[in-house]
Design a protein around this motif. Sequence first.
Motif, PDB file in Angstrom:
ATOM      1  N   LEU A 210     -14.445  -9.342  -4.377  1.00 58.12           N
ATOM      2  CA  LEU A 210     -15.589  -9.419  -3.465  1.00 58.12           C
ATOM      3  C   LEU A 210     -15.760  -8.163  -2.611  1.00 58.12           C
ATOM      4  O   LEU A 210     -16.779  -8.011  -1.928  1.00 58.12           O
ATOM      5  CB  LEU A 210     -15.476 -10.654  -2.569  1.00 58.12           C
ATOM      6  N   GLY A 211     -14.763  -7.275  -2.591  1.00 55.81           N
ATOM      7  CA  GLY A 211     -14.914  -5.990  -1.931  1.00 55.81           C
ATOM      8  C   GLY A 211     -15.029  -6.068  -0.425  1.00 55.81           C
ATOM      9  O   GLY A 211     -15.832  -5.348   0.182  1.00 55.81           O
ATOM     10  N   ILE A 212     -14.208  -6.916   0.207  1.00 57.13           N
ATOM     11  CA  ILE A 212     -14.266  -7.041   1.662  1.00 57.13           C
ATOM     12  C   ILE A 212     -12.905  -7.484   2.187  1.00 57.13           C
ATOM     13  O   ILE A 212     -12.141  -8.160   1.486  1.00 57.13           O
ATOM     14  CB  ILE A 212     -15.367  -8.051   2.091  1.00 57.13           C
ATOM     15  N   ALA A 213     -12.579  -7.054   3.421  1.00 57.57           N
ATOM     16  CA  ALA A 213     -11.354  -7.478   4.096  1.00 57.57           C
ATOM     17  C   ALA A 213     -11.594  -7.370   5.594  1.00 57.57           C
ATOM     18  O   ALA A 213     -12.553  -6.730   6.047  1.00 57.57           O
ATOM     19  CB  ALA A 213     -10.165  -6.608   3.676  1.00 57.57           C
ATOM     20  N   ILE A 214     -10.715  -8.006   6.380  1.00 59.34           N
ATOM     21  CA  ILE A 214     -10.855  -7.993   7.830  1.00 59.34           C
ATOM     22  C   ILE A 214      -9.468  -7.893   8.454  1.00 59.34           C
ATOM     23  O   ILE A 214      -8.465  -8.278   7.830  1.00 59.34           O
ATOM     24  CB  ILE A 214     -11.598  -9.256   8.334  1.00 59.34           C
TER      25      ILE A 214
END
Length: 221
Positions: A93-97
């Motif tokens: 999904l190409g996202i991180a936090i």
Amino acid sequence: MKSVNFLLAFVLMALASSLASAFDPSPLQDYCVAINDTKTAIFVNGRFCKDPSVATADDFTFSGLNIPLDTNNLVGFNATLVNVDNIPGLNTLGIAIARADFAPGGVSSPHIHPRGTELVLVQKGTFYAGFVDSNNTLFGKTLYPGDVFVIPVGLIHFQVNTGKTDGVLYVSFNSQNPGLIILANSTFGTNPPIDPYALSRAFQLDVNAVKQLQAKFSSTN
């Protein structure tokens, strides 16, 4: 002339392909919950995928970013990264936090994320944040709660809590695994060590000073 045009078109296509592959690949399905069991999985990109029929809401959930971290260390900083390792549903999904906690005066040491642009949101405290581009230009800004600061992918950057109280940042990335290279550790803490003479010439330091830095940072890796 035709051969020249063909060569130019080929170069442009190759360049476009290389740029497209520089970031996380686009997903080819609704989701791909990461799984380590290769016997019952299909490799798409990033990680092997769990059979969608057995995926659950827990595969897309993480709890704990509300919990302050211990900042009682040499730099007064600590962070929790939520990526594909602890939310399997982030795969492809190409996202991180991340949540980053700072003691007063705490520093996120100059570092690089080789695979992700960083978006910083100040939740608590006063910060000075900055990044350096390839022309050695510093883009720095004092940030307050509610402020957002963008750090382009692959550039050296840092954050400092300039306030008198604890500070909190929330950081997002356009990668499921942005990577982290801390410059001091990667320069003076390598295994095996970089030749002290090479570093002394590069940084214009005495060789003994380099050796002291290597002894200090080698214990942090």
